[in-house]
Design an enzyme around this catalytic site. Structure first.
Site, mmCIF file in Angstrom:
data_model
loop_
_atom_site.group_PDB
_atom_site.id
_atom_site.type_symbol
_atom_site.label_atom_id
_atom_site.label_comp_id
_atom_site.label_asym_id
_atom_site.label_seq_id
_atom_site.Cartn_x
_atom_site.Cartn_y
_atom_site.Cartn_z
ATOM 1 N N CYS A 1 -8.711 14.808 -49.833
ATOM 2 C CA CYS A 1 -10.073 14.210 -49.473
ATOM 3 C C CYS A 1 -11.269 15.306 -49.534
ATOM 4 O O CYS A 1 -11.234 16.420 -48.487
ATOM 5 C CB CYS A 1 -9.825 13.794 -47.795
ATOM 6 S SG CYS A 1 -11.463 13.384 -47.028
ATOM 7 N N CYS B 1 -13.694 15.316 -46.599
ATOM 8 C CA CYS B 1 -13.271 16.081 -45.432
ATOM 9 C C CYS B 1 -13.026 17.278 -45.397
ATOM 10 O O CYS B 1 -13.486 18.310 -44.346
ATOM 11 C CB CYS B 1 -11.926 15.407 -45.056
ATOM 12 S SG CYS B 1 -11.580 13.597 -45.404
ATOM 13 N N ASP B 2 -12.554 17.954 -46.626
ATOM 14 C CA ASP B 2 -12.109 19.354 -46.388
ATOM 15 C C ASP B 2 -12.942 20.326 -47.477
ATOM 16 O O ASP B 2 -12.962 21.544 -47.412
ATOM 17 C CB ASP B 2 -10.643 19.545 -47.034
ATOM 18 C CG ASP B 2 -9.997 18.942 -45.784
ATOM 19 O OD1 ASP B 2 -10.396 18.931 -44.737
ATOM 20 O OD2 ASP B 2 -8.889 18.242 -45.920
HETATM 21 C C1 LIG Z 1 -4.979 15.662 -45.459
HETATM 22 C C2 LIG Z 1 -6.145 14.844 -44.832
HETATM 23 C C3 LIG Z 1 -7.342 15.259 -44.039
HETATM 24 C C4 LIG Z 1 -8.071 14.370 -43.811
HETATM 25 N N1 LIG Z 1 -9.248 15.033 -42.932
HETATM 26 C C5 LIG Z 1 -10.340 14.229 -42.712
HETATM 27 C C6 LIG Z 1 -11.531 14.822 -41.836
HETATM 28 O O1 LIG Z 1 -11.642 16.104 -41.917
HETATM 29 N N2 LIG Z 1 -12.495 14.059 -41.529
HETATM 30 C C7 LIG Z 1 -12.392 12.543 -41.703
HETATM 31 O O2 LIG Z 1 -13.283 11.881 -41.134
HETATM 32 N N3 LIG Z 1 -11.191 12.039 -42.417
HETATM 33 C C8 LIG Z 1 -10.183 12.821 -42.752
HETATM 34 N N4 LIG Z 1 -9.143 12.331 -43.303
HETATM 35 C C9 LIG Z 1 -9.222 10.796 -43.568
HETATM 36 C C10 LIG Z 1 -8.782 10.136 -42.458
HETATM 37 O O3 LIG Z 1 -7.491 10.492 -42.048
HETATM 38 C C11 LIG Z 1 -8.466 8.541 -42.652
HETATM 39 O O4 LIG Z 1 -9.765 7.936 -43.360
HETATM 40 C C12 LIG Z 1 -8.264 7.946 -41.475
HETATM 41 O O5 LIG Z 1 -6.829 8.477 -40.996
HETATM 42 C C13 LIG Z 1 -7.930 6.504 -41.733
HETATM 43 O O6 LIG Z 1 -7.432 5.962 -40.520
HETATM 44 P P1 LIG Z 1 -6.680 4.527 -40.408
HETATM 45 O O7 LIG Z 1 -6.164 4.326 -39.150
HETATM 46 O O8 LIG Z 1 -7.466 3.555 -41.265
HETATM 47 O O9 LIG Z 1 -5.398 4.786 -41.200
HETATM 48 P P2 LIG Z 1 -4.212 5.986 -41.169
HETATM 49 O O10 LIG Z 1 -4.687 7.080 -40.660
HETATM 50 O O11 LIG Z 1 -3.573 6.002 -42.654
HETATM 51 O O12 LIG Z 1 -3.337 5.271 -40.201
HETATM 52 C C14 LIG Z 1 -2.159 4.127 -40.783
HETATM 53 C C15 LIG Z 1 -1.301 3.618 -39.612
HETATM 54 O O13 LIG Z 1 -0.565 2.594 -39.847
HETATM 55 C C16 LIG Z 1 0.772 3.093 -39.671
HETATM 56 N N5 LIG Z 1 1.555 2.102 -40.710
HETATM 57 C C17 LIG Z 1 1.447 1.993 -42.058
HETATM 58 N N6 LIG Z 1 2.218 1.005 -42.428
HETATM 59 C C18 LIG Z 1 2.938 0.446 -41.326
HETATM 60 C C19 LIG Z 1 3.897 -0.704 -41.179
HETATM 61 N N7 LIG Z 1 4.419 -1.187 -42.004
HETATM 62 N N8 LIG Z 1 4.146 -0.899 -39.879
HETATM 63 C C20 LIG Z 1 3.748 -0.030 -39.107
HETATM 64 N N9 LIG Z 1 2.759 0.781 -39.054
HETATM 65 C C21 LIG Z 1 2.338 1.049 -40.346
HETATM 66 C C22 LIG Z 1 0.881 4.475 -40.089
HETATM 67 O O14 LIG Z 1 2.522 4.786 -39.502
HETATM 68 C C23 LIG Z 1 -0.368 5.051 -39.377
HETATM 69 O O15 LIG Z 1 0.008 5.269 -38.028
HETATM 70 C C24 LIG Z 1 -8.184 13.110 -43.735
HETATM 71 C C25 LIG Z 1 -7.269 12.482 -44.563
HETATM 72 C C26 LIG Z 1 -5.983 13.382 -45.028
HETATM 73 C C27 LIG Z 1 -4.927 12.698 -45.806
#
Ligand SMILES: Cc1cc2nc3c(=O)[nH]c(=O)nc-3n(C[C@H](O)[C@H](O)[C@H](O)COP(=O)(O)OP(=O)(O)OC[C@H]3O[C@@H](n4cnc5c(N)ncnc54)[C@H](O)[C@@H]3O)c2cc1C
Length: 307
Positions: free
Chosen positions: A131, A134-135
């Site tokens: 990302c 983000c970084d």
């Molecule tokens: C390395 C990295 C660094 C980042 N740094 C930043 C940052 O500094 N600032 C920022 O704003 N964003 C950052 N991001 C992006 C940010 O993390 C994501 O946009 C955000 O986490 C999305 O949130 P979400 O809840 O939609 O999905 P996710 O965080 O992907 O969470 C998905 C959840 O669904 C669960 N899940 C998936 N499939 C299933 C299933 N079949 N059954 C049950 N549970 C399931 C997973 O276990 C997880 O808990 C970063 C991403 C990464 C990878």
């Protein structure tokens, strides 16, 4: 039967849990394979509002979870392995156990596609990222590398030229999947270097716990060499975690949930939140906002249904 089941415990799922718990709906939150979601993979998060000195990603999501628990959310470990959205109550299978819910909030995210190297996995959050938004800021005046050949790789590379002394784009082919306009824009940027027909074989230096270089290999000649790098951005796509809902819920060609306005999906009573639907912004704060929207819609839906 549960009033609300939230699938996923990232920023979107946790925020949906806070809001539905505070609406007295006692949500059940399924943690999934990655409890805490993508932020659990990273270290310092500097762009989530409210933390002037930044906050560690895992700490931020744990705070969200504790906030939801305080208002009555229940968290379970486990993975949704099957779902039946054909009628209400909806049925979902959590590691073999069926649960029923009047509404579902799908916040299962989209996992970044990684190269698949052991050394890459060990250095995620320590120089390896998926990302740039983000970084990128952490790599001012540093050497940056982007892996990929699509539009997102071009977009990330162009964005990263604001920070790095140089940005090398490594791609396994000569041709790029990126659109002509994005490619032309990247090609016109003097800070971008091109390393084609080449793959990354190893990321250094796991012993030091930080990225210092990568070992590259030319696919035509087999020649292998080291290149100094401070930040490695892998931009080869994301996989939305929607496999268990395929065929029951409208998704686009890549598997992202298609929004029907607000947080609504093609199935009445099933709501989306976060990266599982959002292929554009993919940020912690937008995912949290989407979790809030889904929770408010779920609450209004339940109210209208007399729950
Ligand atoms: C390395 C990295 C660094 C980042 N740094 C930043 C940052 O500094 N600032 C920022 O704003 N964003 C950052 N991001 C992006 C940010 O993390 C994501 O946009 C955000 O986490 C999305 O949130 P979400 O809840 O939609 O999905 P996710 O965080 O992907 O969470 C998905 C959840 O669904 C669960 N899940 C998936 N499939 C299933 C299933 N079949 N059954 C049950 N549970 C399931 C997973 O276990 C997880 O808990 C970063 C991403 C990464 C990878």
């Amino acid at each position: 039967m549960r009033k609300v089941i939230v699938i996923g415990s990232g920023c979107a799922g946790n925020t949906a849990a806070i809001y539905t718990a505070r609406a007295n709906l006692q949500p059940l939150v399924i943690g999934g394979h990655e409890p805490g979601g993508q932020l659990s993979l990273t270290t310092l998060v500097e762009n989530f509002p409210g933390f002037p000195d930044g906050i560690d990603g895992p700490v931020l999501v744990e705070h969200m979870k504790q906030q939801a628990i305080r208002f009555g959310a229940e968290y379970v470990h486990g993975q949704v392995i099957d779902a039946d959205l054909s009628g209400r109550p909806f049925r979902i299978n959590i590691d073999g156990q069926w649960e029923e819910a009047a509404t579902l909030i799908i916040a299962s995210g989209a996992s970044a596609r990684w190269i698949g190297l052991e050394t890459e996995q060990k250095l995620i959050g320590h120089g390896v990222s998926s990302c740039a938004t983000c970084d990128g800021f952490f790599y001012r005046e540093k050497k940056i590398m982007v892996v990929g050949g699509g539009d997102s790789a071009m977009e990330e590379a162009i964005f990263l030229t604001r920070f790095g002394t140089e940005v090398a784009v490594v791609h396994r082919r000569d041709e790029f999947r990126a659109s002509k306009i994005m490619l032309d824009r990247a090609r016109a940027n003097p800070k971008i270097r091109w390393v084609t027909r080449t793959v990354v074989d190893e990321v250094m230096d796991v012993a030091k716990g930080v990225v210092t270089a990568v070992r590259l290999r030319n696919l035509d000649t087999g020649e292998s060499w080291m290149r100094d790098v401070d930040g490695l951005f892998v931009a080869i796509g994301h996989i939305p975690n929607t496999k268990v809902f395929r065929g029951q819920l409208e998704t686009d060609a890549d598997g992202y949930i298609v929004s029907k306005g607000g947080a609504r999906t093609s199935v009445t009573g099933v709501f989306h939140a976060g990266d599982v639907q959002d292929r554009v912004y993919r940020q912690a704060v937008t995912a949290a906002g989407a979790g809030c929207m889904a929770a408010i819609e779920a609450e209004r839906f339940l109210e209208a249904q007399g729950h």
